[in-house]
Design a protein around this motif. Structure first.
Motif, PDB file in Angstrom:
ATOM      1  N   ARG A 263      79.445 -12.402  39.265  1.00  0.00           N
ATOM      2  CA  ARG A 263      80.234 -13.637  39.200  1.00  0.00           C
ATOM      3  C   ARG A 263      81.421 -13.469  38.256  1.00  0.00           C
ATOM      4  O   ARG A 263      82.547 -13.887  38.568  1.00  0.00           O
ATOM      5  CB  ARG A 263      79.333 -14.765  38.733  1.00  0.00           C
ATOM      6  N   ALA A 264      81.185 -12.842  37.100  1.00  0.00           N
ATOM      7  CA  ALA A 264      82.258 -12.636  36.125  1.00  0.00           C
ATOM      8  C   ALA A 264      83.300 -11.656  36.641  1.00  0.00           C
ATOM      9  O   ALA A 264      84.506 -11.829  36.400  1.00  0.00           O
ATOM     10  CB  ALA A 264      81.670 -12.149  34.806  1.00  0.00           C
ATOM     11  N   MET A 265      82.863 -10.621  37.355  1.00  0.00           N
ATOM     12  CA  MET A 265      83.814  -9.668  37.936  1.00  0.00           C
ATOM     13  C   MET A 265      84.731 -10.365  38.926  1.00  0.00           C
ATOM     14  O   MET A 265      85.945 -10.125  38.940  1.00  0.00           O
ATOM     15  CB  MET A 265      83.052  -8.518  38.606  1.00  0.00           C
ATOM     16  N   ARG A 266      84.163 -11.240  39.754  1.00  0.00           N
ATOM     17  CA  ARG A 266      84.983 -11.994  40.708  1.00  0.00           C
ATOM     18  C   ARG A 266      85.940 -12.932  39.984  1.00  0.00           C
ATOM     19  O   ARG A 266      87.113 -13.071  40.356  1.00  0.00           O
ATOM     20  CB  ARG A 266      84.084 -12.793  41.667  1.00  0.00           C
ATOM     21  N   LEU A 267      85.446 -13.573  38.921  1.00  0.00           N
ATOM     22  CA  LEU A 267      86.287 -14.517  38.193  1.00  0.00           C
ATOM     23  C   LEU A 267      87.455 -13.813  37.509  1.00  0.00           C
ATOM     24  O   LEU A 267      88.583 -14.327  37.509  1.00  0.00           O
ATOM     25  CB  LEU A 267      85.447 -15.282  37.166  1.00  0.00           C
ATOM     26  N   TYR A 268      87.203 -12.645  36.914  1.00  0.00           N
ATOM     27  CA  TYR A 268      88.309 -11.887  36.320  1.00  0.00           C
ATOM     28  C   TYR A 268      89.370 -11.598  37.375  1.00  0.00           C
ATOM     29  O   TYR A 268      90.583 -11.714  37.121  1.00  0.00           O
ATOM     30  CB  TYR A 268      87.813 -10.566  35.721  1.00  0.00           C
ATOM     31  N   TYR A 269      88.919 -11.238  38.568  1.00  0.00           N
ATOM     32  CA  TYR A 269      89.896 -10.893  39.604  1.00  0.00           C
ATOM     33  C   TYR A 269      90.679 -12.130  40.060  1.00  0.00           C
ATOM     34  O   TYR A 269      91.916 -12.088  40.175  1.00  0.00           O
ATOM     35  CB  TYR A 269      89.206 -10.237  40.798  1.00  0.00           C
ATOM     36  N   THR A 270      89.998 -13.236  40.289  1.00  0.00           N
ATOM     37  CA  THR A 270      90.695 -14.426  40.786  1.00  0.00           C
ATOM     38  C   THR A 270      91.577 -15.067  39.720  1.00  0.00           C
ATOM     39  O   THR A 270      92.626 -15.639  40.037  1.00  0.00           O
ATOM     40  CB  THR A 270      89.700 -15.467  41.322  1.00  0.00           C
ATOM     41  N   CYS A 271      91.183 -14.985  38.457  1.00  0.00           N
ATOM     42  CA  CYS A 271      91.952 -15.628  37.383  1.00  0.00           C
ATOM     43  C   CYS A 271      93.028 -14.736  36.787  1.00  0.00           C
ATOM     44  O   CYS A 271      94.022 -15.241  36.244  1.00  0.00           O
ATOM     45  CB  CYS A 271      91.016 -16.084  36.258  1.00  0.00           C
ATOM     46  N   THR A 272      92.834 -13.405  36.850  1.00  0.00           N
ATOM     47  CA  THR A 272      93.769 -12.498  36.173  1.00  0.00           C
ATOM     48  C   THR A 272      94.245 -11.355  37.062  1.00  0.00           C
ATOM     49  O   THR A 272      95.161 -10.639  36.686  1.00  0.00           O
ATOM     50  CB  THR A 272      93.124 -11.880  34.916  1.00  0.00           C
ATOM     51  N   HIS A 273      93.607 -11.150  38.211  1.00  0.00           N
ATOM     52  CA  HIS A 273      93.883 -10.013  39.087  1.00  0.00           C
ATOM     53  C   HIS A 273      93.721  -8.682  38.362  1.00  0.00           C
ATOM     54  O   HIS A 273      94.432  -7.709  38.653  1.00  0.00           O
ATOM     55  CB  HIS A 273      95.256 -10.130  39.744  1.00  0.00           C
ATOM     56  N   ASN A 274      92.764  -8.638  37.434  1.00  0.00           N
ATOM     57  CA  ASN A 274      92.356  -7.394  36.795  1.00  0.00           C
ATOM     58  C   ASN A 274      90.986  -6.987  37.323  1.00  0.00           C
ATOM     59  O   ASN A 274      90.105  -7.835  37.532  1.00  0.00           O
ATOM     60  CB  ASN A 274      92.257  -7.572  35.278  1.00  0.00           C
ATOM     61  N   LEU A 275      90.804  -5.675  37.510  1.00  0.00           N
ATOM     62  CA  LEU A 275      89.494  -5.150  37.863  1.00  0.00           C
ATOM     63  C   LEU A 275      88.655  -5.034  36.595  1.00  0.00           C
ATOM     64  O   LEU A 275      89.130  -4.562  35.564  1.00  0.00           O
ATOM     65  CB  LEU A 275      89.610  -3.763  38.493  1.00  0.00           C
ATOM     66  N   ALA A 276      87.409  -5.432  36.695  1.00  0.00           N
ATOM     67  CA  ALA A 276      86.450  -5.242  35.606  1.00  0.00           C
ATOM     68  C   ALA A 276      85.218  -4.565  36.176  1.00  0.00           C
ATOM     69  O   ALA A 276      84.667  -5.016  37.190  1.00  0.00           O
ATOM     70  CB  ALA A 276      86.062  -6.572  34.976  1.00  0.00           C
ATOM     71  N   GLU A 277      84.791  -3.474  35.575  1.00  0.00           N
ATOM     72  CA  GLU A 277      83.506  -2.894  35.952  1.00  0.00           C
ATOM     73  C   GLU A 277      82.396  -3.805  35.426  1.00  0.00           C
ATOM     74  O   GLU A 277      82.663  -4.777  34.688  1.00  0.00           O
ATOM     75  CB  GLU A 277      83.366  -1.488  35.394  1.00  0.00           C
ATOM     76  N   ALA A 317      82.261  -4.979  47.853  1.00  0.00           N
ATOM     77  CA  ALA A 317      81.041  -5.725  48.209  1.00  0.00           C
ATOM     78  C   ALA A 317      80.877  -6.960  47.340  1.00  0.00           C
ATOM     79  O   ALA A 317      80.443  -8.019  47.820  1.00  0.00           O
ATOM     80  CB  ALA A 317      79.827  -4.803  48.076  1.00  0.00           C
ATOM     81  N   ILE A 318      81.227  -6.849  46.047  1.00  0.00           N
ATOM     82  CA  ILE A 318      81.121  -7.991  45.144  1.00  0.00           C
ATOM     83  C   ILE A 318      82.089  -9.100  45.544  1.00  0.00           C
ATOM     84  O   ILE A 318      81.743 -10.284  45.558  1.00  0.00           O
ATOM     85  CB  ILE A 318      81.365  -7.543  43.683  1.00  0.00           C
ATOM     86  N   LEU A 319      83.309  -8.733  45.922  1.00  0.00           N
ATOM     87  CA  LEU A 319      84.267  -9.744  46.369  1.00  0.00           C
ATOM     88  C   LEU A 319      83.790 -10.416  47.660  1.00  0.00           C
ATOM     89  O   LEU A 319      83.971 -11.629  47.828  1.00  0.00           O
ATOM     90  CB  LEU A 319      85.635  -9.102  46.587  1.00  0.00           C
ATOM     91  N   ARG A 320      83.189  -9.654  48.524  1.00  0.00           N
ATOM     92  CA  ARG A 320      82.718 -10.233  49.792  1.00  0.00           C
ATOM     93  C   ARG A 320      81.576 -11.210  49.572  1.00  0.00           C
ATOM     94  O   ARG A 320      81.378 -12.131  50.376  1.00  0.00           O
ATOM     95  CB  ARG A 320      82.295  -9.124  50.756  1.00  0.00           C
ATOM     96  N   GLN A 321      80.833 -11.062  48.478  1.00  0.00           N
ATOM     97  CA  GLN A 321      79.732 -11.990  48.189  1.00  0.00           C
ATOM     98  C   GLN A 321      80.249 -13.412  47.981  1.00  0.00           C
ATOM     99  O   GLN A 321      79.519 -14.374  48.195  1.00  0.00           O
ATOM    100  CB  GLN A 321      78.975 -11.543  46.937  1.00  0.00           C
TER     101      GLN A 321
END
Length: 322
Positions: A263-277, A317-321
């Motif tokens: 959930r946090a990885m998706r949120l980083y991407y949607t809010c900042t467009h940064n990849l987080a492992e 896969a995480i984004l597709r979730q």
């Protein structure tokens, strides 16, 4: 571990800055809105290795060669980011680097370590088995074993905490992922050196809870590892040096599940467009958990995005979730 002085941390930072520029910290509006608190993200995903660990081995290897100028090669065990950093530091100093990783490790992290010039050895089912094999190879081949947590590594990593605390001195809470403990030890060192009143809370995977169990028990407790996403915090046996400091200085440790990390990885991407492992998003996962529980009490929050080295297939896969 004896905490270094501010002067000692600045000397270590000078070594780091001969290779790595200070990373930015941003308060992203959508993330502030989501968490309900002014949040400063420290972008350690912007280092040359894509993770905070790039800083520590630069200092460690520089000082190693001062102590032992005859060293010809180094070896380390890792799930990826420490290995890239050791390889970077070794290449900078003309040394060979051997890196031991568990079988089934991240394909892209393995490729990155080879890209920095390391010889890769796959052995064991987890980090601790890889570490035991690396120690045996070090003895057999006359290589110097670079540990995951050491005062010189902590001093190097602390450079990013000095950057964050000086840029945003009003931060009163930081959440810090714990793997082998260099990141949270560095936060403690920087807080003490600057004389700040900042609450430090560790974040570990619920599927690798060794440090959380140890914190609750007040002593080292081993625990099995089953996390799929947060390999950077997949610790089965706590590092005693960092654990002693954590028990003395850290305010709390919380656990987050792989679902919370995703959930946090998706949120980083949607809010900042940064990849987080996975491990890189663990601090944000902890902040979301505290928010959901009504326990996120901070005027200004600091979150290290500690790394962005996630395999493309995993992240897709995480984004597709969603």
């Amino acid at each position: 571990m004896e905490l270094p002085s501010l002067s000692e941390l600045e000397q270590a930072a000078a070594i780091v800055y001969s290779v790595i520029q200070p990373t930015p910290q941003y308060a992203w509006p959508l993330l502030n809105e989501e968490l309900g608190v002014e949040t400063w993200v420290k972008h350690e995903n912007h280092t040359p290795t894509g993770a905070f660990k790039a800083r520590g081995p630069l200092v460690y290897i520089d000082r190693l060669l001062e102590r032992e100028p005859g060293v010809k090669g180094v070896i380390a065990a890792t799930r990826g980011n420490h290995g890239q950093s050791v390889a970077l530091g070794a290449r900078r100093n003309g040394l060979v680097a051997t890196i031991v990783v568990p079988r089934g490790n991240s394909v892209e992290k393995n490729a990155a370590m080879r890209g920095f010039g390391a010889t890769l050895v796959e052995h064991g089912s987890d980090f601790n088995e890889s570490r035991e094999h690396a120690l045996a190879l070090a003895e057999r081949d006359g290589l110097h074993m670079v540990p995951s947590c050491h005062p010189d590594i902590v001093a190097g990593v602390a450079s990013y905490w000095l950057e964050l605390f000086r840029a945003q001195p009003g931060i009163d809470l930081v959440l810090v992922p714990i793997g082998q403990g260099s990141g949270i030890s560095a936060a403690i060192a920087a807080r003490a050196a600057l004389g700040l009143d900042v609450q430090i809370v560790g974040v570990v995977s619920a599927h690798a809870p060794a440090y959380a169990l140890s914190f609750a028990a007040g002593r080292s407790v081993d625990a099995p590892v089953s996390t799929v996403l947060a390999d950077g915090v997949a610790c089965r046996v706590p590092e005693q040096t960092s654990l002693d400091l954590i028990l003395r200085e850290v305010d709390d440790i919380i656990t987050v599940t792989d679902d919370e990390v995703a959930r946090a990885m998706r949120l980083y991407y949607t809010c900042t467009h940064n990849l987080a492992e996975g491990a890189g998003a663990a601090a944000l996962a902890g902040a979301l958990q505290l928010r959901d529980q009504g326990r996120l009490r901070a005027r200004r929050l600091g979150l290290p995005l500690t790394g962005g080295n996630v395999d493309a297939a995993v992240f897709g896969a995480i984004l597709r979730q969603a």
